[in-house]
Design a protein around this motif. Structure first.
Motif, PDB file in Angstrom:
ATOM      1  N   MET A 143       6.432 -11.421  -4.833  1.00 45.37           N
ATOM      2  CA  MET A 143       5.682 -10.399  -4.220  1.00 45.37           C
ATOM      3  C   MET A 143       7.176  -9.621  -3.731  1.00 45.37           C
ATOM      4  O   MET A 143       7.902  -9.846  -3.005  1.00 45.37           O
ATOM      5  CB  MET A 143       5.020 -10.706  -3.015  1.00 45.37           C
ATOM      6  CG  MET A 143       4.373  -9.648  -2.538  1.00 45.37           C
ATOM      7  SD  MET A 143       3.062 -10.092  -1.176  1.00 45.37           S
ATOM      8  CE  MET A 143       3.629 -11.245  -0.333  1.00 45.37           C
ATOM      9  N   PHE A 144       6.973  -8.210  -4.098  1.00 47.31           N
ATOM     10  CA  PHE A 144       8.319  -7.386  -3.584  1.00 47.31           C
ATOM     11  C   PHE A 144       8.059  -6.126  -3.705  1.00 47.31           C
ATOM     12  O   PHE A 144       7.181  -5.722  -4.371  1.00 47.31           O
ATOM     13  CB  PHE A 144       9.600  -7.885  -4.474  1.00 47.31           C
ATOM     14  CG  PHE A 144       9.386  -7.540  -5.838  1.00 47.31           C
ATOM     15  CD1 PHE A 144       9.652  -6.345  -6.491  1.00 47.31           C
ATOM     16  CD2 PHE A 144       8.646  -8.567  -6.732  1.00 47.31           C
ATOM     17  CE1 PHE A 144       9.775  -5.845  -7.781  1.00 47.31           C
ATOM     18  CE2 PHE A 144       8.489  -8.163  -8.155  1.00 47.31           C
ATOM     19  CZ  PHE A 144       9.031  -7.096  -8.772  1.00 47.31           C
ATOM     20  N   PRO A 145       8.569  -5.237  -3.062  1.00 49.38           N
ATOM     21  CA  PRO A 145       9.644  -5.316  -1.814  1.00 49.38           C
ATOM     22  C   PRO A 145       8.752  -5.839  -0.644  1.00 49.38           C
ATOM     23  O   PRO A 145       7.615  -5.261  -0.499  1.00 49.38           O
ATOM     24  CB  PRO A 145      10.405  -4.048  -1.940  1.00 49.38           C
ATOM     25  CG  PRO A 145       9.463  -3.096  -2.109  1.00 49.38           C
ATOM     26  CD  PRO A 145       8.383  -3.646  -3.255  1.00 49.38           C
ATOM     27  N   ILE A 146       9.423  -6.515   0.278  1.00 53.14           N
ATOM     28  CA  ILE A 146       8.879  -6.786   1.499  1.00 53.14           C
ATOM     29  C   ILE A 146      10.213  -6.219   2.549  1.00 53.14           C
ATOM     30  O   ILE A 146      11.023  -6.828   2.552  1.00 53.14           O
ATOM     31  CB  ILE A 146       8.840  -8.156   1.733  1.00 53.14           C
ATOM     32  CG1 ILE A 146       7.651  -8.717   0.716  1.00 53.14           C
ATOM     33  CG2 ILE A 146       8.136  -8.584   3.231  1.00 53.14           C
ATOM     34  CD1 ILE A 146       6.175  -8.170   0.811  1.00 53.14           C
ATOM     35  N   PRO A 147       9.839  -5.481   3.457  1.00 55.17           N
ATOM     36  CA  PRO A 147       8.590  -4.606   3.249  1.00 55.17           C
ATOM     37  C   PRO A 147       8.305  -3.551   2.293  1.00 55.17           C
ATOM     38  O   PRO A 147       9.270  -3.125   1.811  1.00 55.17           O
ATOM     39  CB  PRO A 147       8.390  -3.920   4.942  1.00 55.17           C
ATOM     40  CG  PRO A 147      10.127  -3.835   5.077  1.00 55.17           C
ATOM     41  CD  PRO A 147      10.636  -4.985   4.317  1.00 55.17           C
ATOM     42  N   ALA A 148       7.201  -3.340   2.212  1.00 52.47           N
ATOM     43  CA  ALA A 148       6.536  -2.391   1.192  1.00 52.47           C
ATOM     44  C   ALA A 148       6.445  -1.001   1.783  1.00 52.47           C
ATOM     45  O   ALA A 148       6.130  -0.880   3.047  1.00 52.47           O
ATOM     46  CB  ALA A 148       5.493  -2.743   0.362  1.00 52.47           C
ATOM     47  N   SER A 149       6.763   0.105   0.901  1.00 55.00           N
ATOM     48  CA  SER A 149       6.334   1.440   1.820  1.00 55.00           C
ATOM     49  C   SER A 149       5.371   2.327   0.602  1.00 55.00           C
ATOM     50  O   SER A 149       4.528   2.944   1.001  1.00 55.00           O
ATOM     51  CB  SER A 149       7.734   2.271   1.815  1.00 55.00           C
ATOM     52  OG  SER A 149       8.669   2.229   0.622  1.00 55.00           O
ATOM     53  N   ASP A 150       5.791   2.025  -0.618  1.00 56.67           N
ATOM     54  CA  ASP A 150       5.037   3.030  -1.450  1.00 56.67           C
ATOM     55  C   ASP A 150       4.107   1.916  -2.568  1.00 56.67           C
ATOM     56  O   ASP A 150       2.870   2.296  -2.744  1.00 56.67           O
ATOM     57  CB  ASP A 150       6.002   3.658  -2.545  1.00 56.67           C
ATOM     58  CG  ASP A 150       6.515   4.761  -1.734  1.00 56.67           C
ATOM     59  OD1 ASP A 150       5.982   5.391  -0.808  1.00 56.67           O
ATOM     60  OD2 ASP A 150       7.799   5.018  -2.100  1.00 56.67           O
ATOM     61  N   VAL A 151       4.736   1.078  -3.029  1.00 56.86           N
ATOM     62  CA  VAL A 151       4.225   0.016  -3.961  1.00 56.86           C
ATOM     63  C   VAL A 151       4.583  -1.442  -3.692  1.00 56.86           C
ATOM     64  O   VAL A 151       5.701  -1.590  -3.190  1.00 56.86           O
ATOM     65  CB  VAL A 151       4.748   0.335  -5.249  1.00 56.86           C
ATOM     66  CG1 VAL A 151       3.999  -0.657  -6.478  1.00 56.86           C
ATOM     67  CG2 VAL A 151       4.138   1.646  -5.821  1.00 56.86           C
ATOM     68  N   LEU A 152       3.553  -2.407  -3.888  1.00 60.57           N
ATOM     69  CA  LEU A 152       3.736  -3.557  -3.764  1.00 60.57           C
ATOM     70  C   LEU A 152       3.693  -4.184  -5.097  1.00 60.57           C
ATOM     71  O   LEU A 152       2.641  -4.315  -5.679  1.00 60.57           O
ATOM     72  CB  LEU A 152       2.848  -4.375  -2.547  1.00 60.57           C
ATOM     73  CG  LEU A 152       2.825  -5.757  -2.403  1.00 60.57           C
ATOM     74  CD1 LEU A 152       4.192  -6.216  -1.869  1.00 60.57           C
ATOM     75  CD2 LEU A 152       1.939  -6.311  -1.710  1.00 60.57           C
ATOM     76  N   ASN A 153       4.691  -4.923  -5.534  1.00 63.05           N
ATOM     77  CA  ASN A 153       4.650  -5.543  -6.998  1.00 63.05           C
ATOM     78  C   ASN A 153       4.313  -7.163  -6.876  1.00 63.05           C
ATOM     79  O   ASN A 153       4.961  -7.843  -6.040  1.00 63.05           O
ATOM     80  CB  ASN A 153       6.015  -5.335  -7.461  1.00 63.05           C
ATOM     81  CG  ASN A 153       6.388  -3.955  -8.004  1.00 63.05           C
ATOM     82  OD1 ASN A 153       5.454  -3.283  -8.443  1.00 63.05           O
ATOM     83  ND2 ASN A 153       7.241  -3.508  -7.059  1.00 63.05           N
ATOM     84  N   LEU A 154       3.272  -7.412  -7.377  1.00 64.44           N
ATOM     85  CA  LEU A 154       2.941  -9.097  -7.443  1.00 64.44           C
ATOM     86  C   LEU A 154       3.257  -9.569  -8.912  1.00 64.44           C
ATOM     87  O   LEU A 154       2.936  -8.898  -9.941  1.00 64.44           O
ATOM     88  CB  LEU A 154       1.506  -9.138  -7.305  1.00 64.44           C
ATOM     89  CG  LEU A 154       1.004  -8.097  -6.039  1.00 64.44           C
ATOM     90  CD1 LEU A 154      -0.423  -8.167  -6.031  1.00 64.44           C
ATOM     91  CD2 LEU A 154       1.547  -8.824  -4.771  1.00 64.44           C
ATOM     92  N   ARG A 155       3.931 -10.697  -8.908  1.00 69.17           N
ATOM     93  CA  ARG A 155       3.813 -11.246 -10.454  1.00 69.17           C
ATOM     94  C   ARG A 155       3.969 -12.854 -10.409  1.00 69.17           C
ATOM     95  O   ARG A 155       4.308 -13.318  -9.491  1.00 69.17           O
ATOM     96  CB  ARG A 155       5.400 -10.839 -10.944  1.00 69.17           C
ATOM     97  CG  ARG A 155       5.609 -11.444 -12.176  1.00 69.17           C
ATOM     98  CD  ARG A 155       6.986 -10.916 -12.791  1.00 69.17           C
ATOM     99  NE  ARG A 155       6.853 -10.986 -14.468  1.00 69.17           N
ATOM    100  CZ  ARG A 155       7.614 -11.996 -15.027  1.00 69.17           C
ATOM    101  NH1 ARG A 155       8.415 -12.851 -14.209  1.00 69.17           N
ATOM    102  NH2 ARG A 155       7.414 -12.221 -16.253  1.00 69.17           N
ATOM    103  N   PHE A 156       3.245 -13.302 -11.344  1.00 68.96           N
ATOM    104  CA  PHE A 156       3.063 -14.796 -11.514  1.00 68.96           C
ATOM    105  C   PHE A 156       4.293 -15.034 -12.721  1.00 68.96           C
ATOM    106  O   PHE A 156       4.212 -14.256 -13.596  1.00 68.96           O
ATOM    107  CB  PHE A 156       1.838 -15.603 -11.841  1.00 68.96           C
ATOM    108  CG  PHE A 156       1.063 -15.367 -10.744  1.00 68.96           C
ATOM    109  CD1 PHE A 156       1.164 -16.738  -9.798  1.00 68.96           C
ATOM    110  CD2 PHE A 156       0.033 -14.698 -10.249  1.00 68.96           C
ATOM    111  CE1 PHE A 156       0.279 -16.609  -8.774  1.00 68.96           C
ATOM    112  CE2 PHE A 156      -0.842 -14.630  -9.198  1.00 68.96           C
ATOM    113  CZ  PHE A 156      -0.524 -15.944  -8.445  1.00 68.96           C
ATOM    114  N   MET A 157       5.068 -16.123 -12.568  1.00 74.23           N
ATOM    115  CA  MET A 157       6.062 -16.175 -13.631  1.00 74.23           C
ATOM    116  C   MET A 157       5.475 -17.179 -14.608  1.00 74.23           C
ATOM    117  O   MET A 157       5.891 -17.193 -15.879  1.00 74.23           O
ATOM    118  CB  MET A 157       7.158 -17.311 -12.964  1.00 74.23           C
ATOM    119  CG  MET A 157       8.220 -16.373 -12.341  1.00 74.23           C
ATOM    120  SD  MET A 157       7.855 -15.419 -10.841  1.00 74.23           S
ATOM    121  CE  MET A 157       8.144 -16.910  -9.550  1.00 74.23           C
TER     122      MET A 157
END
Length: 85
Positions: free
Chosen positions: A11-25
């Motif tokens: 999960m990135f970026p942390i902290p988020a400001s505009d968008v939170l990206n989530l990904r399963f490898m």
């Protein structure tokens, strides 16, 4: 115990400001539904019918602070905290 989901998740970026990206490898794991709660447990956002391995969630409308992300996947449920600034 997170049944292996947490090891395959980023999960990135942390902290988020505009968008939170989530990904399963692991390509076999897909997100079906995502819920975002504030720290009092109030549901702030829900995304469903996703069926994707990678998701971008807009968070610009959320106030600065800590939130809980709850994901329902085809392999179980995962809860993570994240920060919006």
């Amino acid at each position: 115990v997170e049944n292996g989901l947490e090891l395959n998740f980023t999960m990135f970026p942390i902290p988020a400001s505009d968008v939170l990206n989530l990904r399963f490898m692991d390509a076999d794991i897909v997100m079906n539904e995502i819920r975002i709660y504030d720290m009092t447990g109030k549901l702030m956002a829900i995304k469903s019918n996703l069926h994707h391995q990678t998701i971008s969630i807009p968070v610009a409308g959320l106030a600065s602070g800590m939130y809980i992300l709850e994901m329902n996947t085809n392999d179980g449920q995962l809860r993570k905290q994240f920060t919006v600034e």
